[in-house]
Design a protein around this motif. Structure first.
Motif, PDB file in Angstrom:
ATOM      1  N   ARG A   1       0.832  -1.200   0.000  1.00 52.71           N
ATOM      2  CA  ARG A   1       0.000   0.000   0.000  1.00 52.71           C
ATOM      3  C   ARG A   1       0.871   1.255   0.000  1.00 52.71           C
ATOM      4  NH1 ARG A   1      -4.565  -2.009   4.331  1.00 52.71           N
ATOM      5  NH2 ARG A   1      -5.839  -3.038   2.743  1.00 52.71           N
ATOM      6  N   ALA A   2       0.448   2.204  -0.822  1.00 54.54           N
ATOM      7  CA  ALA A   2       1.022   3.547  -0.768  1.00 54.54           C
ATOM      8  C   ALA A   2       0.195   4.315   0.263  1.00 54.54           C
ATOM      9  CB  ALA A   2       0.951   4.208  -2.131  1.00 54.54           C
ATOM     10  N   VAL A   3       0.860   5.108   1.106  1.00 56.69           N
ATOM     11  CA  VAL A   3       0.191   5.760   2.229  1.00 56.69           C
ATOM     12  C   VAL A   3       0.667   7.197   2.360  1.00 56.69           C
ATOM     13  CG1 VAL A   3      -0.135   5.676   4.749  1.00 56.69           C
ATOM     14  CG2 VAL A   3       0.083   3.541   3.457  1.00 56.69           C
ATOM     15  N   ILE A   4      -0.279   8.093   2.662  1.00 54.07           N
ATOM     16  CA  ILE A   4       0.065   9.447   3.075  1.00 54.07           C
ATOM     17  C   ILE A   4      -0.535   9.660   4.463  1.00 54.07           C
ATOM     18  CG2 ILE A   4      -1.934  10.462   1.877  1.00 54.07           C
ATOM     19  CD1 ILE A   4      -0.278  13.040   1.534  1.00 54.07           C
ATOM     20  N   SER A   5       0.265  10.200   5.389  1.00 56.54           N
ATOM     21  CA  SER A   5      -0.188  10.471   6.749  1.00 56.54           C
ATOM     22  C   SER A   5      -0.413  11.961   6.926  1.00 56.54           C
ATOM     23  CB  SER A   5       0.869  10.009   7.765  1.00 56.54           C
ATOM     24  OG  SER A   5       1.071   8.621   7.653  1.00 56.54           O
ATOM     25  N   PHE A   6      -1.419  12.295   7.747  1.00 57.56           N
ATOM     26  CA  PHE A   6      -1.663  13.704   8.090  1.00 57.56           C
ATOM     27  C   PHE A   6      -2.353  13.778   9.439  1.00 57.56           C
ATOM     28  CE2 PHE A   6      -5.269  12.261   5.617  1.00 57.56           C
ATOM     29  CZ  PHE A   6      -6.393  12.859   6.180  1.00 57.56           C
ATOM     30  N   SER A   7      -2.235  14.929  10.098  1.00 55.81           N
ATOM     31  CA  SER A   7      -2.831  15.105  11.418  1.00 55.81           C
ATOM     32  C   SER A   7      -4.020  16.057  11.324  1.00 55.81           C
ATOM     33  CB  SER A   7      -1.789  15.649  12.399  1.00 55.81           C
ATOM     34  OG  SER A   7      -1.337  16.907  11.947  1.00 55.81           O
ATOM     35  N   GLY A   8      -4.649  16.270  12.454  1.00 58.72           N
ATOM     36  CA  GLY A   8      -5.751  17.214  12.531  1.00 58.72           C
ATOM     37  C   GLY A   8      -7.099  16.585  12.260  1.00 58.72           C
ATOM     38  N   PHE A   9      -8.096  17.474  12.179  1.00 55.01           N
ATOM     39  CA  PHE A   9      -9.442  17.028  11.862  1.00 55.01           C
ATOM     40  C   PHE A   9      -9.493  16.625  10.400  1.00 55.01           C
ATOM     41  CE2 PHE A   9     -10.430  20.030  15.408  1.00 55.01           C
ATOM     42  CZ  PHE A   9     -10.992  19.101  16.266  1.00 55.01           C
ATOM     43  N   TYR A  10     -10.490  15.837  10.030  1.00 53.74           N
ATOM     44  CA  TYR A  10     -10.660  15.457   8.636  1.00 53.74           C
ATOM     45  C   TYR A  10     -12.053  15.844   8.176  1.00 53.74           C
ATOM     46  CZ  TYR A  10     -13.641  11.610  10.104  1.00 53.74           C
ATOM     47  OH  TYR A  10     -14.665  10.875  10.634  1.00 53.74           O
ATOM     48  N   ASN A  11     -12.177  16.028   6.888  1.00 52.08           N
ATOM     49  CA  ASN A  11     -13.482  16.191   6.241  1.00 52.08           C
ATOM     50  C   ASN A  11     -13.300  15.689   4.813  1.00 52.08           C
ATOM     51  OD1 ASN A  11     -12.392  18.321   4.615  1.00 52.08           O
ATOM     52  ND2 ASN A  11     -12.834  19.784   6.251  1.00 52.08           N
TER      53      ASN A  11
ATOM     54  N   ARG B   1      -5.677  15.084   0.146  1.00 59.56           N
ATOM     55  CA  ARG B   1      -4.574  14.172   0.487  1.00 59.56           C
ATOM     56  C   ARG B   1      -4.538  12.994  -0.480  1.00 59.56           C
ATOM     57  NH1 ARG B   1      -3.947  18.169   2.693  1.00 59.56           N
ATOM     58  NH2 ARG B   1      -3.227  18.597   4.778  1.00 59.56           N
ATOM     59  N   THR B   2      -5.719  12.535  -0.922  1.00 54.48           N
ATOM     60  CA  THR B   2      -5.778  11.442  -1.890  1.00 54.48           C
ATOM     61  C   THR B   2      -5.099  11.850  -3.186  1.00 54.48           C
ATOM     62  OG1 THR B   2      -7.812  10.582  -0.913  1.00 54.48           O
ATOM     63  CG2 THR B   2      -7.341   9.914  -3.179  1.00 54.48           C
ATOM     64  N   LEU B   3      -5.376  13.066  -3.660  1.00 52.45           N
ATOM     65  CA  LEU B   3      -4.732  13.556  -4.886  1.00 52.45           C
ATOM     66  C   LEU B   3      -3.223  13.647  -4.709  1.00 52.45           C
ATOM     67  CD1 LEU B   3      -7.249  16.291  -6.072  1.00 52.45           C
ATOM     68  CD2 LEU B   3      -6.754  14.088  -7.163  1.00 52.45           C
ATOM     69  N   GLU B   4      -2.765  14.113  -3.547  1.00 59.94           N
ATOM     70  CA  GLU B   4      -1.323  14.192  -3.284  1.00 59.94           C
ATOM     71  C   GLU B   4      -0.696  12.801  -3.346  1.00 59.94           C
ATOM     72  OE1 GLU B   4      -0.447  16.284   0.400  1.00 59.94           O
ATOM     73  OE2 GLU B   4      -1.991  17.783  -0.072  1.00 59.94           O
ATOM     74  N   LEU B   5      -1.380  11.822  -2.742  1.00 64.21           N
ATOM     75  CA  LEU B   5      -0.864  10.454  -2.753  1.00 64.21           C
ATOM     76  C   LEU B   5      -0.823   9.901  -4.175  1.00 64.21           C
ATOM     77  CD1 LEU B   5       0.148   7.938  -1.294  1.00 64.21           C
ATOM     78  CD2 LEU B   5      -2.255   7.315  -0.870  1.00 64.21           C
ATOM     79  N   GLU B   6      -1.873  10.141  -4.943  1.00 64.33           N
ATOM     80  CA  GLU B   6      -1.903   9.668  -6.332  1.00 64.33           C
ATOM     81  C   GLU B   6      -0.778  10.276  -7.152  1.00 64.33           C
ATOM     82  OE1 GLU B   6      -6.709   8.840  -6.541  1.00 64.33           O
ATOM     83  OE2 GLU B   6      -5.914  10.694  -7.387  1.00 64.33           O
ATOM     84  N   GLU B   7      -0.495  11.558  -6.930  1.00 64.23           N
ATOM     85  CA  GLU B   7       0.609  12.215  -7.646  1.00 64.23           C
ATOM     86  C   GLU B   7       1.949  11.592  -7.249  1.00 64.23           C
ATOM     87  OE1 GLU B   7       0.538  14.367 -10.195  1.00 64.23           O
ATOM     88  OE2 GLU B   7      -1.632  14.051 -10.121  1.00 64.23           O
ATOM     89  N   TRP B   8       2.132  11.322  -5.963  1.00 62.23           N
ATOM     90  CA  TRP B   8       3.371  10.678  -5.510  1.00 62.23           C
ATOM     91  C   TRP B   8       3.508   9.303  -6.143  1.00 62.23           C
ATOM     92  CZ3 TRP B   8       4.392   6.367  -2.235  1.00 62.23           C
ATOM     93  CH2 TRP B   8       5.730   6.242  -1.835  1.00 62.23           C
TER      94      TRP B   8
END
Length: 188
Positions: free
Chosen positions: A127-137, A144-151
């Motif tokens: 699995r490719a994974v991007i981590s982030f903190s804080g609240f989500y919506n 974040r999904t787009l950032e992961l797809e670009e990576w």
């Protein structure tokens, strides 16, 4: 006492991105409807009831993290570059899952009393994974999904699943201490 997480090995790390190899695991999952927040809450409650004893032997099963939510693709859909959530609305159907503790097998895991709770074993997976903190919506998850797809594109990694959104902390956790991830299965 730390909460159990699925076993994985980090194959590559470029913060906030990682490529991980996960061991096989057993999931308890439910299909629910609504927006991301509604589905997450409803799915959590259904699976929590199962692990807190609503099973054939009234056995309590240890809580694990993360709680994962994945948008349910229509049966005929082709999955393109997409999360722990692919944020295009698809009749608002989601799969919410918990990984069962590693001590269980398909044979010894208590059977759910609620037919909405399904048990499924998945094989080892990258699995490719991007981590982030804080609240989500929904918007933050989509970004974040787009950032992961670009990576993934920069690494020539082929998408093998819809994105999954994973939450690791209870709702009372301070925002800066929250751990969230987007995960996308990768083809070998």
């Amino acid at each position: 006492m730390a909460t159990e997480e699925p076993q994985f090995t980090v194959l590559e790390k470029t913060p906030p991105f990682e490529l991980r190899s996960y061991a096989p695991m057993i999931l308890a999952e439910v299909k629910v409807e609504g927006d991301l927040e509604e589905a997450s809450g409803q799915g959590f409650r259904l699976i929590a009831a199962y692990i807190f004893g609503q099973n054939q032997v009234s056995e309590k099963i240890a809580m694990t993290t993360p709680v994962a939510i994945e948008e349910q693709a229509p049966k005929s859909a082709k999955i393109a570059m997409t999360s722990p959530v692919s944020i295009e609305s698809n009749a608002g159907q989601w799969i919410v899952s918990f990984v069962m503790p590693a001590q269980y097998t398909m044979e010894n895991l208590p059977k759910p009393l609620n037919s909405k709770v399904q048990i499924r074993q998945i094989p080892a997976v990258k699995r490719a994974v991007i981590s982030f903190s804080g609240f989500y919506n929904a918007n933050k998850v989509a970004e974040r999904t787009l950032e992961l797809e670009e990576w993934m594109k920069t690494k020539n990694l082929q998408v093998a699943s819809a994105p999954k959104f994973a939450r690791y902390n209870p709702p009372w956790t301070l925002p800066f201490m929250r751990r969230n991830e987007i995960m996308i299965d990768v083809r070998d």
